[in-house]
Design a protein around this motif. Sequence first.
Motif, PDB file in Angstrom:
ATOM      1  N   ASN A  68      -1.052   1.978  -6.883  1.00  0.00           N
ATOM      2  CA  ASN A  68      -1.345   0.981  -5.843  1.00  0.00           C
ATOM      3  C   ASN A  68      -0.500   1.187  -4.589  1.00  0.00           C
ATOM      4  OD1 ASN A  68      -3.480  -0.666  -6.771  1.00  0.00           O
ATOM      5  ND2 ASN A  68      -2.087  -1.657  -8.214  1.00  0.00           N
ATOM      6  N   ILE A  69       0.781   1.484  -4.776  1.00  0.00           N
ATOM      7  CA  ILE A  69       1.663   1.723  -3.626  1.00  0.00           C
ATOM      8  C   ILE A  69       1.196   2.963  -2.869  1.00  0.00           C
ATOM      9  CG2 ILE A  69       4.008   2.424  -2.961  1.00  0.00           C
ATOM     10  CD1 ILE A  69       4.980   0.522  -5.267  1.00  0.00           C
ATOM     11  N   GLU A  72      -1.858   1.941  -0.910  1.00  0.00           N
ATOM     12  CA  GLU A  72      -1.483   1.125   0.254  1.00  0.00           C
ATOM     13  C   GLU A  72      -0.912   1.988   1.372  1.00  0.00           C
ATOM     14  OE1 GLU A  72       1.210  -1.889  -1.187  1.00  0.00           O
ATOM     15  OE2 GLU A  72      -0.353  -2.849  -2.384  1.00  0.00           O
ATOM     16  N   ASN A  73      -0.049   2.949   1.010  1.00  0.00           N
ATOM     17  CA  ASN A  73       0.523   3.843   2.018  1.00  0.00           C
ATOM     18  C   ASN A  73      -0.557   4.705   2.664  1.00  0.00           C
ATOM     19  OD1 ASN A  73       3.129   2.902   1.647  1.00  0.00           O
ATOM     20  ND2 ASN A  73       3.620   4.441   0.103  1.00  0.00           N
ATOM     21  N   VAL A  75      -3.745   3.890   3.040  1.00  0.00           N
ATOM     22  CA  VAL A  75      -4.535   3.017   3.915  1.00  0.00           C
ATOM     23  C   VAL A  75      -3.797   2.783   5.232  1.00  0.00           C
ATOM     24  CG1 VAL A  75      -5.432   0.658   4.189  1.00  0.00           C
ATOM     25  CG2 VAL A  75      -5.819   1.905   2.058  1.00  0.00           C
ATOM     26  N   LYS A  76      -2.486   2.607   5.179  1.00  0.00           N
ATOM     27  CA  LYS A  76      -1.698   2.376   6.397  1.00  0.00           C
ATOM     28  C   LYS A  76      -1.710   3.602   7.316  1.00  0.00           C
ATOM     29  CE  LYS A  76       1.496  -0.902   4.287  1.00  0.00           C
ATOM     30  NZ  LYS A  76       2.854  -1.081   3.741  1.00  0.00           N
ATOM     31  N   TYR A  93      -9.953   6.027  -2.284  1.00  0.00           N
ATOM     32  CA  TYR A  93      -9.951   4.813  -3.102  1.00  0.00           C
ATOM     33  C   TYR A  93     -10.620   5.085  -4.448  1.00  0.00           C
ATOM     34  CZ  TYR A  93     -10.883   0.023  -4.573  1.00  0.00           C
ATOM     35  OH  TYR A  93     -10.945  -1.138  -5.297  1.00  0.00           O
TER      36      TYR A  93
END
Length: 151
Positions: A68-69, A72-73, A75-76, A93
């Motif tokens: 998940n981390i 998230e990274n 996506v950023k 994803y």
Amino acid sequence: MTSILKHGCALFMVLLASSGVRGQADCVLGVGITPDSTLAQVFQLNAVQTKELLNYSAELRYRKDVLNIGLENYVKRQPQGSLEELQQLAGHYKKVMDSMTSLQRMIDKRLLKLFNEEQYQRYRLMCLEVQRSPYVVTPTVYPDSLAVKKR
């Protein structure tokens, strides 16, 4: 016995909810999804099995957190202004979700391999009731579950 029935119904619902739209889907045991105490009660896990369940749940949470981390990274950092960029994001994803599915399968199979024959048959029956394909593993034979031969 009522407690086992109550927890069995909860687990039954997790197994049912894990169904997909495709053909007969895998029957997810739900380590890390279903509360550990529910799995321990429904399958009447012994002390060694319960300890391993707790370890597997912790491992699963850790590995999913790492995935998940990472997502998230990504996506950023990933631009999302064009269709191509959004397709790249969707592809990444999907890879992460596939990894989580594989991880769940691996952890569930680890626990199932610790089941004795009776516990494994209970799992199989629950899966068949919700029309899911149980994972095929070889149950463990425990010395205390062998019939004592009379001489």
